[in-house]
Design a protein around this motif. Structure first.
Motif, short mmCIF file in Angstrom:
data_model
loop_
_atom_site.label_atom_id
_atom_site.label_comp_id
_atom_site.label_asym_id
_atom_site.label_seq_id
_atom_site.Cartn_x
_atom_site.Cartn_y
_atom_site.Cartn_z
N GLY A 170 0.80 -1.22 0.00
CA GLY A 170 0.00 0.00 0.00
C GLY A 170 0.83 1.26 0.00
N THR A 171 2.10 1.18 -0.43
CA THR A 171 3.02 2.31 -0.33
C THR A 171 2.51 3.56 -1.05
N LEU A 172 1.86 3.41 -2.20
CA LEU A 172 1.42 4.57 -2.97
C LEU A 172 0.32 5.36 -2.26
N ALA A 173 -0.29 4.78 -1.25
CA ALA A 173 -1.27 5.54 -0.46
C ALA A 173 -0.60 6.68 0.30
N VAL A 209 -2.77 -8.56 4.34
CA VAL A 209 -1.45 -8.20 4.85
C VAL A 209 -1.28 -6.68 4.88
N ALA A 210 -1.72 -5.98 3.85
CA ALA A 210 -1.60 -4.52 3.81
C ALA A 210 -2.39 -3.86 4.93
N ASN A 211 -3.52 -4.45 5.31
CA ASN A 211 -4.36 -3.86 6.36
C ASN A 211 -3.88 -4.20 7.76
N LEU A 250 -2.28 2.34 4.30
CA LEU A 250 -3.70 2.58 4.02
C LEU A 250 -4.38 3.29 5.19
N ALA A 251 -4.11 2.83 6.40
CA ALA A 251 -4.77 3.43 7.58
C ALA A 251 -4.36 4.88 7.78
N HIS A 283 -9.84 6.47 -0.03
CA HIS A 283 -9.23 5.34 -0.71
C HIS A 283 -10.05 4.09 -0.52
N ASP A 284 -9.97 3.21 -1.48
CA ASP A 284 -10.61 1.90 -1.37
C ASP A 284 -9.82 0.89 -2.19
#
Length: 711
Positions: free
Chosen positions: A528-531, A552-554, A560-561, A567-568
């Motif tokens: 999720g780096t681009l977030a 895993v990203a969450n 993301l958080a 974002h979704d």
């Protein structure tokens, strides 16, 4: 055909019955069936690859399907031949049954896949792969699979005293020829639909030949067959055994099948799920069948059994992170090791050939062993193991099995103590190999915070401190890093690795950010780096095929958080999802969907780019991440840009260890006025050269050979 020796009387008798010797019809039918059998494997797999995310696991699952189909074909041949021996189901009735089934199989033609099998978002596609293959090629494939053992059984009944085992080598030679021909002769010149129609027409011709051969066998079998001479080797092989070694008939081919899939996975996960890298290991696998069953002189136990320990050590060493900078070394070493191990497994099982009464049962066990290996790697391992533990299990199991074969044949000599020192040496070498392979596997997973795995691959999350003692968290997919987050609270929103501010995507965001809120689409979530680029008022939509990556990203990362933008994450193959969605009007659309170093070809075709242009604003920017050790994708994107009059430029950046910035390559595509005149791109961009004769990729045509660099 040198393996079938007859006397002059039998030759004369055969000449009076038919102008063409019966063995020629048998050989031609078996050879054509083998060619079609293995030509359809890469063909059908490539046709369905875009529906399942272009994952390397698609080929592994396809191999399992084809191994299962081969088993069912052998089972059908065994059942039909066995019934012919113990009941009144003679050759004529067997020919009737087989003829009817061949004609019915025409209903499956042409072998084009049905789109009803496209998987739902987040679904494990394994059974969908089985379903689409079963409905498109299932019936023809089963009958092709049955041809070699069934016709060998008929040949044994019509040509008494002659063993038909070399037909098995002929069958594998045809399979090998088809596999080599596909990436060289078929794939570069025919589209996918043309390949499917060509194969279907060839299958009809085969069926006619097979039906003719069946009825010639019936006619030939109705008359008495004179006795025939056999060579010494055949006579020895024909000696009946009291109890068939069924376990070894299964275990040895199962071991070879497991090693085949292990090497194929190693190559396709780190380059691309492409027919060449499917075909090369499978061709070597078949070559060992040919050599071991053509003549016993090819397999020298004293040479290959010691070499197998060295080969297994190489495989154990190379199955972790990429050990060699050169893909040439990786391919050569892996394939040589596979060849040696398969020579041992197939050489040993060839030594256990039974008499003709157990011929179909023997082939059934060989096929069953292949299915066992395929089930273990393709179906069981992804659900049982959080990492690629099947590799050390296979390597150690192969070593133990071959050691057991040596004990089986040389046990008396060893117990007489004349060979005790050599046996102790072999046992010690095997034990050392097993310890080494297990240690290599342990080191790859030791210290991992999280290990998870599914159809799409294995993920590993690890915490460590960098040279500045900053705590970091790393996501690895296969052997490639897919994201790093700095865990210090004041640094954790900082974009790193391939997505740093001086990367292609970082510079694109900076250029457009001054224009107001941005809407960005991202194909591929990773950590999720681009977030981290998102601001309040911006919108970022991720497309991710693997639900495991989303989890895993969450749970393991906070990109993301921490993102203040809206974002979704949309689950499913990005191309299929975007094709169904209304226009998204993205300012930026980023394509970053690599698994390991493997590329999903279906995201880089003309049809895929047409979908991207629809979802971008007229002055939007398409950002394609093309960092890869072995493939230069810049010309592919350049050709797609030219078709629509857009401008493409490649943007590279260098490593910077102090900021956890990795060197990366992007291609930026846009028709936005003045975009490439930005001072930010002044020293980073350059034009893209296209190799002579290269054509734009389509869903029906792609050629990775032209863009590969075997450094």
């Amino acid at each position: 055909m040198s393996s079938f020796v007859t006397d002059s009387r039998s030759s004369a008798a055969g000449a009076t019955r038919a102008s063409i010797p019966l063995p020629v019809f048998f050989g031609s039918t078996i050879l054509s069936s083998a060619c079609l059998l293995f030509l359809v494997q890469p063909l059908a797999s490539k046709l369905i690859l875009p529906w399942f995310g272009g994952s390397a696991a698609v080929w592994t699952t396809c191999i399992l399907f084809f191994q299962t189909g081969l088993l069912l074909g052998y089972l059908y041949a065994h059942g039909l031949a066995h019934l012919g021996l113990v009941t009144s189901l003679g050759l004529k009735r067997q020919a009737i049954v087989h003829t009817v089934l061949l004609v019915l199989s025409f209903l499956a033609l042409p072998i084009l896949p049905n789109a009803m099998w496209v998987p739902s978002p987040g679904e494990d596609p394994t059974w969908r792969v089985f379903g689409v293959l079963a409905t498109s090629v299932g019936m023809p494939y089963l009958l092709l699979s049955s041809t070699s053992p069934l016709l060998q059984s008929w040949f044994a009944r019509t040509q008494e005293g002659i063993l038909p085992y070399r037909y098995f080598a002929l069958s594998n030679a045809g399979s090998l020829a088809a596999l080599i021909a596909y990436p060289i002769v078929v794939e570069p010149y025919l589209t996918g639909r043309q390949q499917a129609w060509f194969w279907s027409a060839s299958y009809v011709l085969f069926a006619i030949l097979c039906i003719g051969t069946a009825w010639l066998a019936v006619a030939h079998g109705s008359s008495a067959t004179p006795p025939r001479k056999v060579d010494v080797e055949e006579a020895q092989a024909d000696a009946p055994s009291s109890r068939p070694p069924i376990f070894l008939w299964l275990a040895l081919p199962a071991c070879a099948s497991t090693l085949l899939l292990a090497v194929t996975n190693l190559l396709t996960q780190n380059v691309a799920p492409m027919p060449f890298l499917w075909v090369l290991p499978l061709s070597l696998y078949l070559l060992t069948f040919i050599l071991c069953f053509e003549n016993s002189r090819w397999y020298k136990r004293r040479l290959f059994l010691p070499l197998s320990l060295l080969a297994l050590g190489f495989l154990g060493h190379g199955s972790g992170p990429q050990r060699y900078e050169s893909i040439r070394i990786t391919i050569v070493v892996s394939c040589m090791a596979l060849f040696v191990c398969c020579m041992c497994c197939h050489g040993e099982v060839a030594r256990l050939r039974p008499d003709t009464r157990r011929l179909t049962a023997y082939y059934l066990c060989l096929s069953g062993g292949g299915v066992i290996g395929g089930l273990f790697v393709a179906l069981l391992a992804p659900h049982l193991f959080p990492a690629y533990y099947e590799y050390p299990i296979a390597f150690c199991g192969c070593a133990l099995l071959l050691l057991g074969m040596a004990w089986r044949d040389y046990g008396k000599w060893i117990r007489d103590r004349t060979g005790l020192p050599l046996w102790v040496l072999a046992f010690a070498a095997t034990a050392m190999l097993m310890i080494y392979v297990c240690r290599e596997s342990y080191e790859e997973t030791d210290g991992a915070r999280l290990l998870v795995r599914n159809f799409y691959g294995a993920l590993r999350v690890t915490d460590f401190r960098n040279d500045d003692q900053v705590l970091e968290r790393e996501l690895t997919h296969g052997t490639i890093i897919h994201g790093i987050q700095l865990l210090n609270p004041w640094l954790r929103r900082k974009p790193t690795t391939y997505y740093a501010p001086n990367s292609g995507i970082g510079l694109t965001w900076k250029i457009l950010a001054d224009k107001g809120p941005l809407k960005m689409g991202v194909v591929g979530l990773g950590a999720g780096t681009l977030a981290s680029y998102g601001r309040k008022g911006d919108t970022i939509r991720f497309y991710e095929i693997d639900p495991q990556v989303l989890a895993v990203a969450n749970t393991q990362f906070t990109f993301l958080a921490d993102c203040p933008a809206h974002h979704d994450v949309v689950l499913g193959d990005a191309r299929l999802v975007l094709a169904r969605q209304p226009d998204q009007q993205f300012d930026i659309l980023t394509i970053d969907a690599f698994s390991g170093d493997a590329i999903p070809v279906h995201l880089l075709t003309r049809e895929a780019f047409q979908i991207y242009w629809r979802h971008l604003k007229p002055d939007g920017v398409l950002v394609v991440h093309i960092s890869n050790r072995y493939i230069d994708l810049a010309p592919v994107v350049e050709l797609a840009a030219r078709e629509t009059g857009k401008t493409a430029r490649q943007v590279d950046n260098a490593d910077d260890d102090s900021t956890e910035t990795y060197s990366s390559s992007y291609v930026l595509v846009t028709s936005r006025a003045g975009f490439f005149d930005s001072p930010l791109l002044k020293n980073a961009k350059f034009k893209i050269a296209v190799p002579p004769g290269m054509h734009v990729w389509t869903d029906d045509f792609s050629n990775l050979w032209q863009v590969m660099h075997f450094k």
